[in-house]
Design a protein around this motif. Structure first.
Motif, PDB file in Angstrom:
ATOM      1  N   VAL A  14       0.878  -1.250   0.048  1.00 38.23           N
ATOM      2  CA  VAL A  14      -0.183   0.017  -0.114  1.00 38.23           C
ATOM      3  C   VAL A  14       0.909   1.153   0.008  1.00 38.23           C
ATOM      4  CG1 VAL A  14      -1.800   1.336   1.157  1.00 38.23           C
ATOM      5  CG2 VAL A  14      -1.942  -1.170   1.358  1.00 38.23           C
ATOM      6  N   ILE A  15       0.352   2.154  -0.694  1.00 36.42           N
ATOM      7  CA  ILE A  15       1.385   3.358  -0.929  1.00 36.42           C
ATOM      8  C   ILE A  15       0.333   4.558  -0.574  1.00 36.42           C
ATOM      9  CG2 ILE A  15       2.450   4.988  -2.425  1.00 36.42           C
ATOM     10  CD1 ILE A  15       2.108   1.424  -3.610  1.00 36.42           C
ATOM     11  N   PRO A  16       0.412   5.038   0.913  1.00 40.38           N
ATOM     12  CA  PRO A  16      -0.672   6.007   1.076  1.00 40.38           C
ATOM     13  C   PRO A  16      -0.323   7.500   0.857  1.00 40.38           C
ATOM     14  CG  PRO A  16       0.512   5.310   3.051  1.00 40.38           C
ATOM     15  CD  PRO A  16       0.991   4.266   1.802  1.00 40.38           C
ATOM     16  N   PHE A  17      -1.236   8.309   0.626  1.00 36.40           N
ATOM     17  CA  PHE A  17      -0.826   9.741  -0.004  1.00 36.40           C
ATOM     18  C   PHE A  17      -2.110  10.476   0.647  1.00 36.40           C
ATOM     19  CE2 PHE A  17      -1.348  12.764  -3.674  1.00 36.40           C
ATOM     20  CZ  PHE A  17      -0.207  13.550  -2.853  1.00 36.40           C
ATOM     21  N   CYS A  18      -1.850  11.652   1.305  1.00 35.61           N
ATOM     22  CA  CYS A  18      -3.074  12.532   1.839  1.00 35.61           C
ATOM     23  C   CYS A  18      -2.941  13.909   0.682  1.00 35.61           C
ATOM     24  CB  CYS A  18      -2.317  13.167   3.216  1.00 35.61           C
ATOM     25  SG  CYS A  18      -3.427  14.252   3.825  1.00 35.61           S
ATOM     26  N   HIS A  19      -3.981  14.076   0.251  1.00 37.09           N
ATOM     27  CA  HIS A  19      -4.537  15.073  -0.723  1.00 37.09           C
ATOM     28  C   HIS A  19      -5.906  15.301  -0.648  1.00 37.09           C
ATOM     29  CE1 HIS A  19      -3.831  17.146  -4.528  1.00 37.09           C
ATOM     30  NE2 HIS A  19      -4.937  16.570  -5.084  1.00 37.09           N
TER      31      HIS A  19
END
Length: 476
Positions: A14-19
């Protein structure tokens, strides 16, 4: 289902990213086609988003695998960053048909978006492989970050030195760039001289501390972390340097609304063998004064369960009527009601000094003879998972896995001084996560032979006073 999985396929790294006020969870989609005669297809990135790790929006495949001869036939792990209004996605390209007799080469690939995390354009001209001195078959999991807004971009990878001992050549390699396009080799971020490599590196700052998170590609297969006072190290190990156990792998982190979450996956199993990919899982990290991290279930996940109900326990095999009415001899157990397959169990006890072990019976039969066992061992300061009965190696009575004290790949160091302790267990069908004192977690998958669903309490060579044993239903 709290541990999210796509309708078709399984969740890999999993590659989490906040946007834009959401958490975007890119992941490697393992489709595992049932038809062995189907033509080979590569691995894409898919995407699901959330704001609470309870409700998810599935966006499907957003970064397709390359064609049969492309360097990115498989799109493996990477990272996503924002540079102004533009988004950049870095990933590992792999093709089993490209490379040498020693294996396929891995390369770093680049894609961009004008701000929509579901739409990406690949930039083949930015692709690059391992420079001289590194094994070209292990040049993967690019993680991109900045140490400060006016500093160059950093890119770290899971890499291996060439011409070094095979199981001690792993290194977190590093490159730098002023523009996210051209990269120059920099001194390595960390070279521990141990294990094959350190997969899925992740770097972040939290207050006065810097953190390096990685998944140890060894017999342990665990996600670990190191801390430092600066972004370049030296990277120090904590007494409890693991995030969880074997069943919470390749965890990477994301900051959201001032909180730090670790997102990984719970592998499926085939018999006793762990498989690659499975169900999405999340833990929340809590920073201690000395920089060490504690882990627990996110409050939003706990709040998704309804009002708790007390579990009524009945003694087994001559135990006292209720826990806490006197010290036990060797073993005492109490069995409760059947619990739903998706629920949150909360056990709080006061543990007497010198108690050897205590814990929960899960998926238990009415007589407690068969169960999944979460065992807390104060004298060893650890939390372990056990199954009873254990498997057999042959038909004779003595041919049982009695020489294996528990599932040895599912244990975590856990401080257990005398006094009060709380154990939370999130049951989600065959997957589960346990959290002790919002500090130590152990993720696991139940044995495929489990058929019953009673819950129970036990104590061995000691005593506990039961404060509460409650069950809350999902959405109840």
């Amino acid at each position: 289902m709290m541990h999210w999985r796509p309708a078709s396929g399984f969740v890999g790294d999993v590659i989490p990213f906040c946007h834009d006020g959401r958490i975007w969870l890119f992941y490697l989609l393992d489709e595992r086609p049932d038809d062995p005669t189907a033509g080979p297809s590569g691995m894409p990135w898919a995407l699901v988003s959330t704001t609470d790790f309870v409700h998810y929006t599935d966006h499907g495949v957003v970064l397709p695998a390359g064609d049969r001869d492309a360097v990115d036939f498989d799109c493996y792990t990477g990272s996503v960053v924002a540079d102004g209004s533009r988004l950049h996605l870095f990933y590992t390209g792999h093709n089993p048909r490209r490379g040498s007799a020693d294996g396929a080469f891995q390369v770093v690939c680049h894609a961009v978006s004008d701000g929509d995390p579901t739409r990406w354009t690949k930039l083949p001209a930015d692709t690059f492989g391992a420079p001289n001195g590194f094994v070209p078959q292990d040049w993967r999991d690019p993680f991109v970050y900045r140490t400060a807004p006016d500093e160059p971009w950093q890119l770290v990878l899971a890499a291996r030195y060439a011409d070094a001992p095979d199981r001690r050549c792993g290194v977190v390699a590093r490159l730098s760039s002023p523009d996210l396009s051209q990269w120059e080799l920099a001194p390595p971020l960390w070279e521990p001289h141990r294990y094959i490599t350190q997969e899925c590196p992740d770097v972040f700052q939290w207050g006065d501390w810097w953190y390096l998170v990685y998944s140890e590609f060894s017999d342990a297969f665990q996600t670990r972390y190191r801390i430092a006072r600066g972004p370049n190290g030296p990277w120090l190990a904590q007494p409890r340097d693991t995030v969880d156990g074997r069943a919470f792998y390749a965890a990477k982190t994301v900051e959201f609304q001032g909180r730090r979450f670790f997102v990984g996956w719970i592998p499926t199993k085939q018999g006793d063998a762990w498989q690659w990919a499975g169900d999405l899982a999340v833990l929340e990290a809590h920073q201690q004064r000395d920089g060490a991290l504690a882990f627990g279930l996110p409050s939003e996940v706990v709040a998704a369960y309804g009002d708790p109900e007390d579990v009524k326990l009945s003694p087994l095999d001559g135990a006292s009527a209720e826990p806490g009415q006197g010290a036990t001899d060797r073993y005492a157990a109490w069995i409760g009601d059947v619990v739903p397959p998706h629920c949150l169990i909360t056990l709080t006890v006061d543990v007497a000094p010198d108690t050897h072990s205590f814990g929960l019976l899960l998926h238990a039969t009415e007589d407690g003879e068969q169960a999944t066992i979460l065992r807390l061992e104060p004298q060893r300061n650890r939390l372990v998972l056990d199954y009873w009965p254990r498997g057999r190696t042959g038909p004779a009575q003595w041919q049982i896995h009695g020489d294996i004290p528990h599932a040895v790949d599912l244990e975590c160091p856990c401080p257990l001084p005398p006094g009060r302790h709380t154990l939370q267990v999130l049951l989600d069908g065959p997957t589960a996560q346990a959290a002790v004192d919002h500090r130590v977690t152990l993720t696991f998958r139940s044995a495929p032979t489990v058929r019953s669903a009673h819950v129970g309490l036990f104590v061995t060579d000691g005593a506990v006073d039961l404060v509460e044993l409650q069950v809350a239903r999902l959405g109840g």
